[in-house]
Design a protein around this motif. Structure first.
Motif, PDB file in Angstrom:
ATOM      1  N   ALA A   1       0.986  -1.223   0.007  1.00 41.67           N
ATOM      2  CA  ALA A   1       0.017  -0.087   0.098  1.00 41.67           C
ATOM      3  C   ALA A   1       0.893   1.260   0.050  1.00 41.67           C
ATOM      4  CB  ALA A   1      -0.938   0.052   1.344  1.00 41.67           C
ATOM      5  N   PHE A   2       1.923   1.256   0.845  1.00 37.30           N
ATOM      6  CA  PHE A   2       3.124   2.247   0.691  1.00 37.30           C
ATOM      7  C   PHE A   2       3.575   2.659  -0.596  1.00 37.30           C
ATOM      8  CE2 PHE A   2       7.252   3.783   1.811  1.00 37.30           C
ATOM      9  CZ  PHE A   2       7.005   5.112   2.270  1.00 37.30           C
ATOM     10  N   ARG A   3       3.666   1.734  -1.343  1.00 32.94           N
ATOM     11  CA  ARG A   3       4.447   1.754  -2.438  1.00 32.94           C
ATOM     12  C   ARG A   3       3.584   2.399  -3.597  1.00 32.94           C
ATOM     13  NH1 ARG A   3       7.845  -2.834  -0.847  1.00 32.94           N
ATOM     14  NH2 ARG A   3       9.999  -1.829  -0.731  1.00 32.94           N
ATOM     15  N   GLN A   4       2.308   2.368  -3.505  1.00 32.11           N
ATOM     16  CA  GLN A   4       1.104   2.766  -4.265  1.00 32.11           C
ATOM     17  C   GLN A   4       0.726   4.157  -3.874  1.00 32.11           C
ATOM     18  OE1 GLN A   4       0.172   1.060  -6.828  1.00 32.11           O
ATOM     19  NE2 GLN A   4       1.553  -0.473  -6.504  1.00 32.11           N
ATOM     20  N   SER A   5       1.145   4.703  -2.675  1.00 31.10           N
ATOM     21  CA  SER A   5       0.615   5.851  -2.050  1.00 31.10           C
ATOM     22  C   SER A   5       1.490   7.121  -2.795  1.00 31.10           C
ATOM     23  CB  SER A   5       1.093   5.960  -0.541  1.00 31.10           C
ATOM     24  OG  SER A   5       2.273   5.916  -0.536  1.00 31.10           O
ATOM     25  N   PRO A   6       0.744   8.404  -2.741  1.00 31.98           N
ATOM     26  CA  PRO A   6       1.402   9.687  -3.222  1.00 31.98           C
ATOM     27  C   PRO A   6       2.672   9.942  -2.489  1.00 31.98           C
ATOM     28  CG  PRO A   6      -0.897   9.967  -2.711  1.00 31.98           C
ATOM     29  CD  PRO A   6      -0.592   8.566  -2.211  1.00 31.98           C
ATOM     30  N   GLN A   7       2.614   9.652  -1.159  1.00 29.24           N
ATOM     31  CA  GLN A   7       3.828  10.018  -0.359  1.00 29.24           C
ATOM     32  C   GLN A   7       5.124   9.131  -0.760  1.00 29.24           C
ATOM     33  OE1 GLN A   7       1.028   8.990   0.902  1.00 29.24           O
ATOM     34  NE2 GLN A   7       0.854   9.572   3.127  1.00 29.24           N
ATOM     35  N   PHE A   8       4.938   8.245  -1.234  1.00 24.51           N
ATOM     36  CA  PHE A   8       6.237   7.081  -1.744  1.00 24.51           C
ATOM     37  C   PHE A   8       6.690   7.797  -3.040  1.00 24.51           C
ATOM     38  CE2 PHE A   8       7.905   3.619  -4.384  1.00 24.51           C
ATOM     39  CZ  PHE A   8       8.730   2.940  -3.399  1.00 24.51           C
ATOM     40  N   ARG A   9       5.746   8.043  -3.859  1.00 25.73           N
ATOM     41  CA  ARG A   9       5.883   8.511  -5.130  1.00 25.73           C
ATOM     42  C   ARG A   9       6.741   9.958  -5.332  1.00 25.73           C
ATOM     43  NH1 ARG A   9       1.436   5.646  -6.688  1.00 25.73           N
ATOM     44  NH2 ARG A   9       0.154   7.740  -6.725  1.00 25.73           N
TER      45      ARG A   9
ATOM     46  N   ILE B   1      16.136   6.071  -3.074  1.00 26.97           N
ATOM     47  CA  ILE B   1      16.193   5.348  -2.113  1.00 26.97           C
ATOM     48  C   ILE B   1      14.725   4.323  -2.078  1.00 26.97           C
ATOM     49  CG2 ILE B   1      15.431   5.346   0.791  1.00 26.97           C
ATOM     50  CD1 ILE B   1      17.479   7.385   0.710  1.00 26.97           C
ATOM     51  N   ASP B   2      14.788   3.099  -1.885  1.00 22.88           N
ATOM     52  CA  ASP B   2      13.678   2.415  -1.682  1.00 22.88           C
ATOM     53  C   ASP B   2      13.843   1.807  -0.131  1.00 22.88           C
ATOM     54  OD1 ASP B   2      11.637   0.900  -2.170  1.00 22.88           O
ATOM     55  OD2 ASP B   2      12.477  -0.727  -3.044  1.00 22.88           O
ATOM     56  N   MET B   3      12.647   1.465   0.451  1.00 22.56           N
ATOM     57  CA  MET B   3      12.599   1.105   1.801  1.00 22.56           C
ATOM     58  C   MET B   3      11.619   0.206   2.045  1.00 22.56           C
ATOM     59  SD  MET B   3      10.969   4.335   3.662  1.00 22.56           S
ATOM     60  CE  MET B   3      11.279   3.842   5.524  1.00 22.56           C
ATOM     61  N   SER B   4      11.881  -0.681   3.040  1.00 16.51           N
ATOM     62  CA  SER B   4      10.868  -1.890   3.404  1.00 16.51           C
ATOM     63  C   SER B   4      10.693  -1.824   4.821  1.00 16.51           C
ATOM     64  CB  SER B   4      11.315  -3.124   2.943  1.00 16.51           C
ATOM     65  OG  SER B   4      10.538  -4.085   3.194  1.00 16.51           O
ATOM     66  N   VAL B   5       9.516  -1.670   5.351  1.00 12.40           N
ATOM     67  CA  VAL B   5       9.493  -1.560   7.031  1.00 12.40           C
ATOM     68  C   VAL B   5       8.617  -2.913   7.264  1.00 12.40           C
ATOM     69  CG1 VAL B   5       8.668  -0.085   8.859  1.00 12.40           C
ATOM     70  CG2 VAL B   5       9.601   0.774   6.805  1.00 12.40           C
ATOM     71  N   SER B   6       9.129  -3.449   8.583  1.00 15.50           N
ATOM     72  CA  SER B   6       8.401  -4.609   9.239  1.00 15.50           C
ATOM     73  C   SER B   6       7.916  -3.861  10.486  1.00 15.50           C
ATOM     74  CB  SER B   6       9.495  -5.635   9.763  1.00 15.50           C
ATOM     75  OG  SER B   6       9.906  -6.193   8.292  1.00 15.50           O
ATOM     76  N   VAL B   7       6.511  -3.919  10.424  1.00 17.23           N
ATOM     77  CA  VAL B   7       5.774  -3.227  11.594  1.00 17.23           C
ATOM     78  C   VAL B   7       5.377  -4.483  12.370  1.00 17.23           C
ATOM     79  CG1 VAL B   7       3.817  -1.797  12.495  1.00 17.23           C
ATOM     80  CG2 VAL B   7       4.856  -1.599  10.013  1.00 17.23           C
ATOM     81  N   LEU B   8       6.013  -4.501  13.683  1.00 14.04           N
ATOM     82  CA  LEU B   8       5.957  -5.572  14.551  1.00 14.04           C
ATOM     83  C   LEU B   8       4.793  -5.309  15.906  1.00 14.04           C
ATOM     84  CD1 LEU B   8       9.852  -6.706  14.516  1.00 14.04           C
ATOM     85  CD2 LEU B   8       7.916  -7.236  13.111  1.00 14.04           C
ATOM     86  N   THR B   9       3.955  -6.207  16.297  1.00 14.32           N
ATOM     87  CA  THR B   9       3.356  -5.857  17.448  1.00 14.32           C
ATOM     88  C   THR B   9       4.216  -6.293  18.676  1.00 14.32           C
ATOM     89  OG1 THR B   9       1.426  -6.680  16.053  1.00 14.32           O
ATOM     90  CG2 THR B   9       1.042  -6.443  18.565  1.00 14.32           C
ATOM     91  N   SER B  10       4.469  -5.377  19.507  1.00 10.08           N
ATOM     92  CA  SER B  10       5.272  -5.585  20.680  1.00 10.08           C
ATOM     93  C   SER B  10       5.235  -6.612  21.653  1.00 10.08           C
ATOM     94  CB  SER B  10       5.601  -4.124  21.601  1.00 10.08           C
ATOM     95  OG  SER B  10       4.188  -3.925  22.077  1.00 10.08           O
ATOM     96  N   GLY B  11       3.718  -6.887  21.927  1.00 14.56           N
ATOM     97  CA  GLY B  11       3.299  -8.149  22.520  1.00 14.56           C
ATOM     98  C   GLY B  11       3.768  -9.521  22.108  1.00 14.56           C
TER      99      GLY B  11
END
Length: 463
Positions: free
Chosen positions: A210-218, A225-235
């Motif tokens: 979804a991020f790569r399709q977003s206006p922010q990304f473009r 720069i390309d980036m990939s983020v892993s969003v982890l649930t702390s628990g």
């Protein structure tokens, strides 16, 4: 009447020599003279003694699981071919394994988790999916015999996290299959966090799409720069140190673009960045050719300082990178003292001192285009393993407290003996009476329970 003497003098040698034909004859003889119980006891005692030798051999801890698997395979062969899969003998084998494998506190549980990690990691080539599946089934049999399954869970969770975050799993199907086996063995509560970790990785892939399709990304992401983020649930995940550092402007801007996108999509959430877990691929221009350097985020932060200068003192690198001192020394060692030396260090030497100076290595050359620079990592020290074990013990205290309060809330008044019996029934890990007594005292101090005025061996629940 001669059977006890025969078993005492020759049974151990017969088993160690894997003399299956002789074992067949011995079983037939014992059945004929009504001495199967004596043979069963000898079988159990032999397994217990053999297993205890393996478990107590600390010098060969790294080989413990392989040796236990080999022992189990030999015994299964004897059980099948010589003892006709007699149920009493099968129970003797189970009883003996449960006895010796728990003689050394939590070490076998830790080593079984480490063995599974080695099998599921990318580096473990040379076996088919079927062979891997078969081996994991055999290891699971050893896991069944362990009482402290929470120790196994702690180490397994820590290793699974590394495999998922660093992309080191040989097969995601094998990973999921192993979790299914653990779930069938111990229930969904045992695997809840492990399944949550997989879910996080899958959801992160959707978020990045979804991020790569977003206006922010473009429009907002810095060029090149390309980036990939892993969003982890702390628990779900192990606790990691946050590891502060001063990111180069390009990376800080990229981080901010993603943060803005994510919090707009999921309002009310909080993102905490864990720099020590990050990785980068840097494009590097050397006089002898362009290279792609696969590095940790900390290594990238240090290397990008050399975009503005060919030479930097240790103190300047420390100030500009903001990386903690001990961590920074390891990072600089990996860049200037390891196999791939993209920096030069003055004076030369293995250790990094406060007075050292580092230079861009203009003579660097390699036949490879993409080069991985390994981090100098502290090996999993005894201290680290102790920390994991201490965390397990801490978690056990909470579980003991919760079980005591649960029981007392229901029963209101209970004798010490019955309370101990009920708690031991509820909890799935080995528990000493002295530990339980300490937790009861702690709950009395915190006014959850009180002793009966007329009988100190009776407890009353305080609402």
């Amino acid at each position: 009447e001669h059977m006890p003497m025969i078993l005492q003098r020759g049974f151990g040698e017969l088993m160690d020599g894997r003399r299956i034909d002789d074992a067949v004859r011995l079983y037939a003889l014992a059945a004929r003279v009504g001495a199967l119980e004596a043979l069963r006891a000898a079988f159990r005692d032999h397994i217990r003694a053999s297993g205890l030798r393996l478990v107590k051999d600390e010098e060969k801890d790294k080989e413990m699981v392989e040796r236990l698997l080999e022992l189990k395979t030999q015994l299964d062969e004897v059980l099948s071919h010589a003892f006709c899969r007699n149920e009493a003998f099968s129970n003797a084998l189970k009883e003996a394994f449960e006895s010796f494998i728990n003689q050394r506190q939590s070490k076998p549980a830790e080593l079984i988790a480490k063995f599974i990690d080695a099998q599921l990691r990318m580096g473990n080539k040379g076996q088919t999916e079927e062979e891997l599946e078969g081996l994991l089934d055999k290891v699971l049999v050893l896991f069944r015999y362990i009482q402290g399954k929470d120790v196994f869970e702690a180490f397994y969770k820590k290793d699974l996290a590394k495999r998922l975050l660093l992309g080191k799993s040989a097969s995601i199907d094998a990973e999921k299959s192993m979790i299914s086996k653990l779930k069938a063995e111990c229930g969904s509560q045992f695997t809840n966090k492990l399944e949550g970790m997989f879910k996080d990785i899958e959801l992160s892939a959707d978020v990045m799409a979804a991020f790569r399709q977003s206006p922010q990304f473009r429009s907002k992401l810095p060029k090149g720069i390309d980036m990939s983020v892993s969003v982890l649930t702390s628990g779900f995940w192990p606790t990691y140190p946050i590891g502060e550092c001063k990111l180069p402007q390009e990376l800080a801007d990229s981080q901010e673009v993603f943060r803005e996108f994510y919090l707009k999509k999921y309002s009310g959430r909080k993102l905490v960045w864990h720099c020590p877990l990050g990785t980068c691929v840097l494009k590097a221009q050397f006089p002898k050719g362009s290279k792609e350097l696969s590095v940790s985020l900390f290594q990238a932060v240090v290397l990008m300082l050399f975009n503005g200068s060919n030479s930097l003192a240790f103190a300047d690198i420390k100030d500009q990178s903001g990386i903690e001192d001990r961590e920074l020394r390891r990072v600089l060692q990996s860049l200037a003292c390891g196999k791939v030396r993209v920096l030069n260090k003055e004076p030369k030497g293995r250790e990094v001192d406060d007075t050292d100076t580092f230079h861009f290595n203009g003579d660097f050359a390699s036949a490879l285009i993409r080069i991985k620079i390994n981090s100098i990592q502290m090996k999993e020290t005894e201290e680290e393993n102790k920390k994991t074990n201490d965390q397990v013990l801490q978690d056990r205290q909470y579980q003991i407290d919760a079980a005591i309060v649960r029981i007392m809330k229901t029963r209101k008044t209970l004798s010490h003996k019955l309370l101990v019996s009920d708690v031991i029934q509820q909890l799935k890990f080995p528990l000493r009476a002295s530990d339980l007594k300490k937790r009861i005292e702690s709950l009395i101090d915190r006014e959850y329970l009180a002793r009966d005025a007329s009988d100190p061996n009776i407890y009353t629940y305080l609402a």
